[in-house]
Design a protein around this motif. Structure first.
Motif, PDB file in Angstrom:
ATOM      1  N   UNK A  83       0.777  -1.390   0.033  1.00  0.00           N
ATOM      2  CA  UNK A  83       0.067   0.052   0.028  1.00  0.00           C
ATOM      3  C   UNK A  83       0.597   1.245   0.033  1.00  0.00           C
ATOM      4  N   UNK A  84       2.244   1.067   0.628  1.00  0.00           N
ATOM      5  CA  UNK A  84       2.917   2.170   0.761  1.00  0.00           C
ATOM      6  C   UNK A  84       3.863   2.573  -0.452  1.00  0.00           C
ATOM      7  N   UNK A  85       4.290   1.406  -0.642  1.00  0.00           N
ATOM      8  CA  UNK A  85       4.789   1.959  -2.540  1.00  0.00           C
ATOM      9  C   UNK A  85       3.601   2.220  -3.580  1.00  0.00           C
ATOM     10  N   UNK A  86       2.735   2.029  -3.408  1.00  0.00           N
ATOM     11  CA  UNK A  86       1.345   1.878  -4.106  1.00  0.00           C
ATOM     12  C   UNK A  86       1.703   3.197  -4.580  1.00  0.00           C
ATOM     13  N   UNK A  87       1.381   3.917  -2.976  1.00  0.00           N
ATOM     14  CA  UNK A  87       1.401   6.146  -3.010  1.00  0.00           C
ATOM     15  C   UNK A  87       2.071   6.237  -3.302  1.00  0.00           C
ATOM     16  N   UNK A  88       3.796   5.966  -3.274  1.00  0.00           N
ATOM     17  CA  UNK A  88       4.434   6.381  -3.960  1.00  0.00           C
ATOM     18  C   UNK A  88       4.843   6.413  -4.914  1.00  0.00           C
ATOM     19  N   UNK A  89       5.017   5.373  -6.074  1.00  0.00           N
ATOM     20  CA  UNK A  89       5.323   4.746  -7.282  1.00  0.00           C
ATOM     21  C   UNK A  89       3.759   5.378  -8.261  1.00  0.00           C
ATOM     22  N   UNK A  90       2.962   4.862  -8.330  1.00  0.00           N
ATOM     23  CA  UNK A  90       1.593   5.139  -8.819  1.00  0.00           C
ATOM     24  C   UNK A  90       0.920   3.787  -9.096  1.00  0.00           C
ATOM     25  N   UNK A  91      -0.280   3.984  -9.873  1.00  0.00           N
ATOM     26  CA  UNK A  91      -0.810   2.384 -10.328  1.00  0.00           C
ATOM     27  C   UNK A  91       0.267   1.781 -11.359  1.00  0.00           C
ATOM     28  N   UNK A  92       0.989   2.662 -12.191  1.00  0.00           N
ATOM     29  CA  UNK A  92       1.955   1.875 -13.969  1.00  0.00           C
ATOM     30  C   UNK A  92       3.078   1.221 -13.371  1.00  0.00           C
ATOM     31  N   UNK A  93       4.069   1.403 -12.268  1.00  0.00           N
ATOM     32  CA  UNK A  93       5.012   0.968 -11.958  1.00  0.00           C
ATOM     33  C   UNK A  93       4.398  -0.547 -11.476  1.00  0.00           C
ATOM     34  N   UNK A  94       3.666   0.172  -9.862  1.00  0.00           N
ATOM     35  CA  UNK A  94       3.891  -0.693  -9.107  1.00  0.00           C
ATOM     36  C   UNK A  94       3.307  -2.000  -9.539  1.00  0.00           C
ATOM     37  N   UNK A 217     -12.718   9.976 -12.400  1.00  0.00           N
ATOM     38  CA  UNK A 217     -13.648  10.779 -12.177  1.00  0.00           C
ATOM     39  C   UNK A 217     -14.442   9.628 -12.199  1.00  0.00           C
ATOM     40  N   UNK A 218     -15.824   9.514 -10.897  1.00  0.00           N
ATOM     41  CA  UNK A 218     -16.739   9.794 -10.572  1.00  0.00           C
ATOM     42  C   UNK A 218     -17.934  10.362 -11.702  1.00  0.00           C
ATOM     43  N   UNK A 219     -19.454   9.967 -11.702  1.00  0.00           N
ATOM     44  CA  UNK A 219     -20.395  10.588 -12.628  1.00  0.00           C
ATOM     45  C   UNK A 219     -20.841  12.219 -11.505  1.00  0.00           C
ATOM     46  N   UNK A 220     -21.008  11.407  -9.925  1.00  0.00           N
ATOM     47  CA  UNK A 220     -20.746  12.986  -9.834  1.00  0.00           C
ATOM     48  C   UNK A 220     -19.984  13.993  -9.851  1.00  0.00           C
ATOM     49  N   UNK A 221     -18.929  13.222 -10.303  1.00  0.00           N
ATOM     50  CA  UNK A 221     -17.421  14.937 -10.731  1.00  0.00           C
ATOM     51  C   UNK A 221     -16.620  14.504  -9.983  1.00  0.00           C
ATOM     52  N   UNK A 222     -17.046  13.810  -8.626  1.00  0.00           N
ATOM     53  CA  UNK A 222     -15.764  13.363  -7.871  1.00  0.00           C
ATOM     54  C   UNK A 222     -14.812  12.929  -8.113  1.00  0.00           C
ATOM     55  N   UNK A 223     -13.481  13.302  -8.115  1.00  0.00           N
ATOM     56  CA  UNK A 223     -11.956  12.443  -8.269  1.00  0.00           C
ATOM     57  C   UNK A 223     -12.214  11.526  -6.489  1.00  0.00           C
ATOM     58  N   UNK A 224     -11.607  10.183  -6.280  1.00  0.00           N
ATOM     59  CA  UNK A 224     -11.219   9.042  -5.670  1.00  0.00           C
ATOM     60  C   UNK A 224      -9.883   9.202  -4.918  1.00  0.00           C
ATOM     61  N   UNK A 225      -9.402  10.596  -4.665  1.00  0.00           N
ATOM     62  CA  UNK A 225      -8.338  10.408  -3.664  1.00  0.00           C
ATOM     63  C   UNK A 225      -8.691  11.511  -2.969  1.00  0.00           C
ATOM     64  N   UNK A 226      -8.144  12.051  -1.944  1.00  0.00           N
ATOM     65  CA  UNK A 226      -7.666  13.186  -0.946  1.00  0.00           C
ATOM     66  C   UNK A 226      -6.021  13.796  -0.256  1.00  0.00           C
ATOM     67  N   UNK A 227      -5.087  12.804  -1.747  1.00  0.00           N
ATOM     68  CA  UNK A 227      -3.460  12.788  -0.926  1.00  0.00           C
ATOM     69  C   UNK A 227      -3.228  13.798  -1.152  1.00  0.00           C
ATOM     70  N   UNK A 228      -2.146  14.113  -0.270  1.00  0.00           N
ATOM     71  CA  UNK A 228      -1.432  15.035  -0.422  1.00  0.00           C
ATOM     72  C   UNK A 228       0.031  14.920  -0.257  1.00  0.00           C
ATOM     73  N   UNK A 229       0.883  14.814  -0.711  1.00  0.00           N
ATOM     74  CA  UNK A 229       2.251  14.473  -0.744  1.00  0.00           C
ATOM     75  C   UNK A 229       1.914  13.352   0.300  1.00  0.00           C
ATOM     76  N   UNK A 230       2.653  12.147  -0.184  1.00  0.00           N
ATOM     77  CA  UNK A 230       3.426  10.971   0.276  1.00  0.00           C
ATOM     78  C   UNK A 230       4.846  10.799  -0.018  1.00  0.00           C
ATOM     79  N   UNK A 231       5.285  10.419   1.029  1.00  0.00           N
ATOM     80  CA  UNK A 231       7.007   9.735   1.446  1.00  0.00           C
ATOM     81  C   UNK A 231       7.207   8.491   1.859  1.00  0.00           C
ATOM     82  N   UNK A 232       8.705   8.681   1.800  1.00  0.00           N
ATOM     83  CA  UNK A 232       9.283   6.706   2.771  1.00  0.00           C
ATOM     84  C   UNK A 232       8.395   7.031   4.240  1.00  0.00           C
ATOM     85  N   UNK A 233       8.901   8.388   4.622  1.00  0.00           N
ATOM     86  CA  UNK A 233       8.872   8.250   5.870  1.00  0.00           C
ATOM     87  C   UNK A 233       7.156   8.216   6.824  1.00  0.00           C
ATOM     88  N   UNK A 234       7.145   8.585   5.944  1.00  0.00           N
ATOM     89  CA  UNK A 234       5.089   9.408   6.255  1.00  0.00           C
ATOM     90  C   UNK A 234       4.304   7.845   6.228  1.00  0.00           C
TER      91      UNK A 234
END
Length: 480
Positions: A83-94, A217-234
């Protein structure tokens, strides 16, 4: 991953204009869930078909058992870290890194077919465990966070159906390629492994089509994340918190047992009771039953009652009653084990009972795991948080599987393995009921989550303590 190209934050629930009202938009949750289903169809779906034959399609289960032990040991570690690796690398690399390891694993059994050296199979199993941890953490985040709040069960069932179609097609491969071989043949031919590798290669390339959560983007116009910045320590801190998060602790029994029973089902029912070609046919129906089971439990979890909490409770009860009946049937079958190996053409009526049991195992597996994913999805809506939750689930699940495969390697009796599986699944149900009662809120409250943000707030310094604290307060909340 948590900001747009200009460095702006994207809040979960932030409404933006959708490019099209169609649910078949490329950036719609439905299309993305279908795509991750197709990736899973090609990679873990084919892996499931390979494992479902018992012994990796070999006459001797030792190499497959040792390989799967190595696989699930590293999977346990990287499932939790995934889960942490996914938050750092995103879906493509993961996803690309994870999918590529499946091809290597199938290739190791092609090698074993010729040289009978298990070292390559064991090493490739350990590497696949790393890749599977990455893939399933990403898949879990997508499956539980991209869909609308009140349709998570439906989207999970869509994913599970597409994913398990891989097991159906994968079951047909050894069935067709080994159909005319003698009933005493025990190891599948080279073409079976080559067929698996071809599908897995396609899935690896297809993984590059998955969009990151901020672009969905969902049908109501909302996105699927509230992520700010992620890093290894976090990520290290947030993953460590999972081990004393009471919600995750209540899920440990369900997580542990949800792959534990595969060893018994594959090696002590399908492998020992049926001929080689019949094992392939059985897997077609086993994974087909998974498609039916996921659709059925998805309906219960999303549509059976108006109250979301009641749907969750009823879904768990349905699975618990069905599971109890199926394990009771397994015990009856264990006591009346047929004197000879069964073949679907030659064994007559004696084939029917064990076949229905194996079909029912597939039904239960899909309902159990879809139910657990629904519960996880009810704990939060943000992709970042859910990637960690699903990673924890897969990590504990894989630790249980590693133990199960080694138990089998030490020749523990079939009846003992059956009893342990029945007890473990039974223990998990009341804990899930408690979790739903304490965390799942009604739809009315969830609809209030959507917050219209007129202007995104710019992140000043990704490494500042204030931003990390804000990140924790947004993502460490209880059930929505």
């Amino acid at each position: 991953m948590g900001s747009d190209p200009n460095g702006n934050n994207q809040e979960s629930g932030t409404q933006i204009p959708a490019s099209s009202s169609s649910i078949f938009r490329y950036n719609s949750p439905l299309v993305q869930v279908i795509l991750i289903g197709l990736v899973s169809f090609c990679c873990p779906g084919m892996f499931n078909a390979l494992s479902g034959m018992g012994g990796g399609g070999q006459v001797n289960s030792t190499a497959a058992n040792n390989s799967l032990t190595a696989l699930y040991t590293t999977f346990a570690i990287f499932g939790i870290l995934g889960g942490g690796i996914y938050n750092l690398l995103g879906p493509h690399l993961t996803l690309f890194a994870g999918c590529s390891t499946y091809v290597l694993y199938a290739g190791s059994f092609l090698y074993y077919n010729h040289y009978q050296h298990q070292a390559f199979a064991i090493v490739s199993g350990a590497i696949l465990g790393v890749g599977a941890g990455l893939l399933w953490a990403a898949e879990g985040a997508i499956m539980t966070s991209y869909p609308p709040v009140n349709r998570k069960g439906t989207y999970i069932s869509i994913f599970w159906s597409i994913f398990n179609m891989g097991g159906v097609i994968g079951g047909l491969i050894p069935f067709i390629l080994n159909y005319h071989r003698s009933d005493t043949a025990a190891s599948v031919n080279d073409g079976t492994y080559i067929g698996f590798m071809a599908f897995m290669s396609v899935g690896t390339v297809l993984s590059l089509a998955i969009l990151p959560a901020r672009k969905v983007v969902r049908d109501d116009g909302t996105r699927c994340t509230n992520m700010l910045y992620s890093n290894v320590g976090t990520e290290a801190v947030e993953i460590a918190k999972l081990f004393y998060n009471w919600k995750m602790l209540l899920m440990v029994p369900a997580s542990w047992c949800s792959n534990f029973f595969y060893t018994y089902q594959f090696n002590h029912v399908n492998k020992t009771m049926f001929t080689l070609r019949t094992r392939g046919l059985n897997n077609v129906f086993y994974w087909g039953a998974q498609m039916l089971g996921s659709v059925g439990i998805g309906y219960v979890m999303d549509f059976s009652f108006k109250s979301r909490r009641k749907r969750g409770l009823v879904g768990i009860l349905v699975v618990s009653f069905l599971g109890t009946g199926i394990w009771a049937g397994a015990l009856a079958n264990q006591i009346k084990t047929p004197p000879k190996v069964l073949d679907f053409k030659d064994s007559g009526d004696s084939f029917a009972g064990p076949f229905v049991l194996y079909f029912s195992f597939g039904l239960l597996d899909a309902m159990f795991q879809s139910m657990v994913y629904w519960v996880i999805g009810a704990l939060a809506n943000d992709s970042e948080v859910l990637s960690r939750y699903t990673g924890f689930y897969k990590g504990i699940q894989s630790a249980g599987a590693a133990v199960a495969w080694q138990i089998d390697n030490h020749n523990v009796s079939s009846k003992t393995q059956l009893t342990v599986n029945w007890i473990l699944t039974t223990i998990s149900y009341p804990m899930l009921l408690v979790l739903v009662l304490m965390t799942v809120k009604e739809d009315k409250g969830e609809e209030q989550e959507v917050v219209v943000v007129e202007e995104p707030v710019k992140q000043v310094a990704p490494s500042s303590a204030d931003n990390i604290n804000n990140h924790h307060s947004n993502n460490g909340s209880d059930a929505k």
